[in-house]
Design a protein around this motif. Structure first.
Motif, PDB file in Angstrom:
ATOM      1  N   PHE A  67       0.883  -1.110   0.028  1.00  0.00           N
ATOM      2  CA  PHE A  67      -0.029  -0.046   0.034  1.00  0.00           C
ATOM      3  C   PHE A  67       0.922   1.220   0.099  1.00  0.00           C
ATOM      4  CE2 PHE A  67      -3.270  -2.876   1.003  1.00  0.00           C
ATOM      5  CZ  PHE A  67      -4.683  -2.387   0.185  1.00  0.00           C
ATOM      6  N   VAL A  68       2.198   1.219   0.604  1.00  0.00           N
ATOM      7  CA  VAL A  68       2.861   2.418   0.547  1.00  0.00           C
ATOM      8  C   VAL A  68       3.244   2.503  -0.674  1.00  0.00           C
ATOM      9  CG1 VAL A  68       5.101   3.385   1.667  1.00  0.00           C
ATOM     10  CG2 VAL A  68       3.453   2.170   3.026  1.00  0.00           C
ATOM     11  N   LYS A  69       3.732   1.502  -1.626  1.00  0.00           N
ATOM     12  CA  LYS A  69       4.220   1.602  -2.750  1.00  0.00           C
ATOM     13  C   LYS A  69       3.215   2.235  -3.705  1.00  0.00           C
ATOM     14  CE  LYS A  69       7.586  -2.242  -2.940  1.00  0.00           C
ATOM     15  NZ  LYS A  69       7.823  -3.599  -3.016  1.00  0.00           N
ATOM     16  N   MET A  70       1.727   1.810  -3.518  1.00  0.00           N
ATOM     17  CA  MET A  70       0.479   2.492  -4.259  1.00  0.00           C
ATOM     18  C   MET A  70       0.703   3.944  -3.804  1.00  0.00           C
ATOM     19  SD  MET A  70      -2.479  -0.241  -4.455  1.00  0.00           S
ATOM     20  CE  MET A  70      -2.070  -0.986  -2.907  1.00  0.00           C
ATOM     21  N   ALA A  71       0.949   4.384  -2.612  1.00  0.00           N
ATOM     22  CA  ALA A  71       0.805   5.671  -2.390  1.00  0.00           C
ATOM     23  C   ALA A  71       2.000   6.540  -3.112  1.00  0.00           C
ATOM     24  CB  ALA A  71       1.218   6.126  -0.661  1.00  0.00           C
ATOM     25  N   ARG A  72       3.142   5.662  -3.322  1.00  0.00           N
ATOM     26  CA  ARG A  72       4.331   6.771  -3.943  1.00  0.00           C
ATOM     27  C   ARG A  72       3.962   6.793  -5.216  1.00  0.00           C
ATOM     28  NH1 ARG A  72       9.855   3.308  -3.230  1.00  0.00           N
ATOM     29  NH2 ARG A  72       8.615   2.175  -4.468  1.00  0.00           N
ATOM     30  N   GLY A  73       3.193   5.645  -6.139  1.00  0.00           N
ATOM     31  CA  GLY A  73       2.642   5.884  -7.514  1.00  0.00           C
ATOM     32  C   GLY A  73       1.639   6.838  -7.415  1.00  0.00           C
ATOM     33  N   SER A  74       0.730   7.247  -6.275  1.00  0.00           N
ATOM     34  CA  SER A  74      -0.145   8.094  -6.302  1.00  0.00           C
ATOM     35  C   SER A  74       0.553   9.548  -6.190  1.00  0.00           C
ATOM     36  CB  SER A  74      -1.309   8.013  -5.107  1.00  0.00           C
ATOM     37  OG  SER A  74      -2.073   6.749  -5.368  1.00  0.00           O
ATOM     38  N   MET A  75       1.624   9.548  -5.534  1.00  0.00           N
ATOM     39  CA  MET A  75       2.450  10.747  -5.415  1.00  0.00           C
ATOM     40  C   MET A  75       2.766  11.260  -6.654  1.00  0.00           C
ATOM     41  SD  MET A  75       3.617  13.160  -3.539  1.00  0.00           S
ATOM     42  CE  MET A  75       5.049  13.714  -2.742  1.00  0.00           C
ATOM     43  N   LEU A 106       7.564  15.232   1.304  1.00  0.00           N
ATOM     44  CA  LEU A 106       6.864  13.977   1.344  1.00  0.00           C
ATOM     45  C   LEU A 106       7.440  12.836   0.644  1.00  0.00           C
ATOM     46  CD1 LEU A 106       4.057  12.512   2.362  1.00  0.00           C
ATOM     47  CD2 LEU A 106       3.088  13.332   0.465  1.00  0.00           C
ATOM     48  N   SER A 107       8.115  13.138  -0.591  1.00  0.00           N
ATOM     49  CA  SER A 107       8.543  12.029  -1.468  1.00  0.00           C
ATOM     50  C   SER A 107       9.724  11.255  -0.732  1.00  0.00           C
ATOM     51  CB  SER A 107       9.009  12.648  -2.475  1.00  0.00           C
ATOM     52  OG  SER A 107       8.285  13.051  -3.500  1.00  0.00           O
ATOM     53  N   PRO A 108      10.573  11.835  -0.010  1.00  0.00           N
ATOM     54  CA  PRO A 108      11.507  10.964   0.688  1.00  0.00           C
ATOM     55  C   PRO A 108      11.011  10.357   2.131  1.00  0.00           C
ATOM     56  CG  PRO A 108      12.181  13.236   1.062  1.00  0.00           C
ATOM     57  CD  PRO A 108      11.109  13.523  -0.127  1.00  0.00           C
ATOM     58  N   LYS A 109      10.141  10.952   2.547  1.00  0.00           N
ATOM     59  CA  LYS A 109       9.471  10.287   3.652  1.00  0.00           C
ATOM     60  C   LYS A 109       8.940   9.245   3.424  1.00  0.00           C
ATOM     61  CE  LYS A 109       9.497  14.214   7.121  1.00  0.00           C
ATOM     62  NZ  LYS A 109      10.454  13.877   7.805  1.00  0.00           N
ATOM     63  N   LEU A 110       8.132   8.975   2.194  1.00  0.00           N
ATOM     64  CA  LEU A 110       7.406   8.085   1.769  1.00  0.00           C
ATOM     65  C   LEU A 110       8.422   6.688   1.602  1.00  0.00           C
ATOM     66  CD1 LEU A 110       4.777   9.092  -0.972  1.00  0.00           C
ATOM     67  CD2 LEU A 110       4.391   7.748   1.126  1.00  0.00           C
ATOM     68  N   ASN A 111       9.472   7.211   1.036  1.00  0.00           N
ATOM     69  CA  ASN A 111      10.585   6.133   1.000  1.00  0.00           C
ATOM     70  C   ASN A 111      11.240   5.558   2.136  1.00  0.00           C
ATOM     71  OD1 ASN A 111      10.486   5.922  -2.105  1.00  0.00           O
ATOM     72  ND2 ASN A 111      11.988   7.767  -2.224  1.00  0.00           N
ATOM     73  N   ALA A 112      11.238   6.431   3.053  1.00  0.00           N
ATOM     74  CA  ALA A 112      11.919   6.192   4.393  1.00  0.00           C
ATOM     75  C   ALA A 112      10.836   5.146   5.122  1.00  0.00           C
ATOM     76  CB  ALA A 112      12.392   7.442   5.113  1.00  0.00           C
ATOM     77  N   TYR A 113       9.461   5.616   5.065  1.00  0.00           N
ATOM     78  CA  TYR A 113       8.594   5.021   5.832  1.00  0.00           C
ATOM     79  C   TYR A 113       8.596   3.560   5.093  1.00  0.00           C
ATOM     80  CZ  TYR A 113       4.008   3.467   7.268  1.00  0.00           C
ATOM     81  OH  TYR A 113       2.785   2.789   8.091  1.00  0.00           O
ATOM     82  N   LEU A 114       8.412   3.204   3.725  1.00  0.00           N
ATOM     83  CA  LEU A 114       8.499   2.162   3.093  1.00  0.00           C
ATOM     84  C   LEU A 114       9.814   1.052   3.713  1.00  0.00           C
ATOM     85  CD1 LEU A 114       7.494   0.182   0.993  1.00  0.00           C
ATOM     86  CD2 LEU A 114       8.871   1.149  -0.730  1.00  0.00           C
ATOM     87  N   ASN A 115      10.821   1.768   3.781  1.00  0.00           N
ATOM     88  CA  ASN A 115      11.979   1.171   4.203  1.00  0.00           C
ATOM     89  C   ASN A 115      11.846   0.745   5.653  1.00  0.00           C
ATOM     90  OD1 ASN A 115      13.244   1.175   1.611  1.00  0.00           O
ATOM     91  ND2 ASN A 115      14.300   3.230   1.968  1.00  0.00           N
TER      92      ASN A 115
END
Length: 122
Positions: A67-75, A106-115
């Motif tokens: 779902f976080v990967k989908m959030a990145r796609g939506s970003m 937000l973009s790097p925070k999404l990646n950090a959250y995913l990791n």
């Protein structure tokens, strides 16, 4: 059942802030712009936070990551629609100056959250 914890995530708060800023802008557009780019950009940006929330509620690391990967796609989709809105003179430079720093955070925070998912306690 307690209150959902996704509301406390910094990444979620940023997604919500971005969605509300974009809503404030799009709501003022004319009907044609709202019906075309407006609906698309609002759906895309709202989907960022929605996917973070849904993933957090799955209580399964793999589902949460998906779902976080989908959030990145939506970003990325949000950025696409913003570029078109700017090119078509729907977004003003002053508005971009407000939105861009949120995206840049937000973009790097999404990646950090995913990791981070699966690397610590929920």
């Amino acid at each position: 059942m307690g209150r959902p914890d996704f509301e406390e995530l910094q990444v979620y708060k940023l997604a919500e802030k971005l969605a509300n800023k974009i809503w404030e802008i799009v709501i003022r557009w004319d009907d044609f712009a709202k019906d075309t780019i407006g609906k698309q950009i609002v759906r895309a940006v709202d989907s960022i936070g929605a996917n973070i929330a849904e993933g957090r509620g799955r209580y399964n690391y793999q589902d949460n990551k998906r779902f976080v990967k989908m959030a990145r796609g939506s970003m990325n989709e949000t950025i696409h629609w913003m570029r078109l809105a700017y090119a078509r003179n729907l977004l003003k430079s002053e508005q971009v100056d407000i939105i861009k720093p949120i995206i840049d955070e937000l973009s790097p925070k999404l990646n950090a959250y995913l990791n981070s998912i699966g690397n610590s306690d929920k």
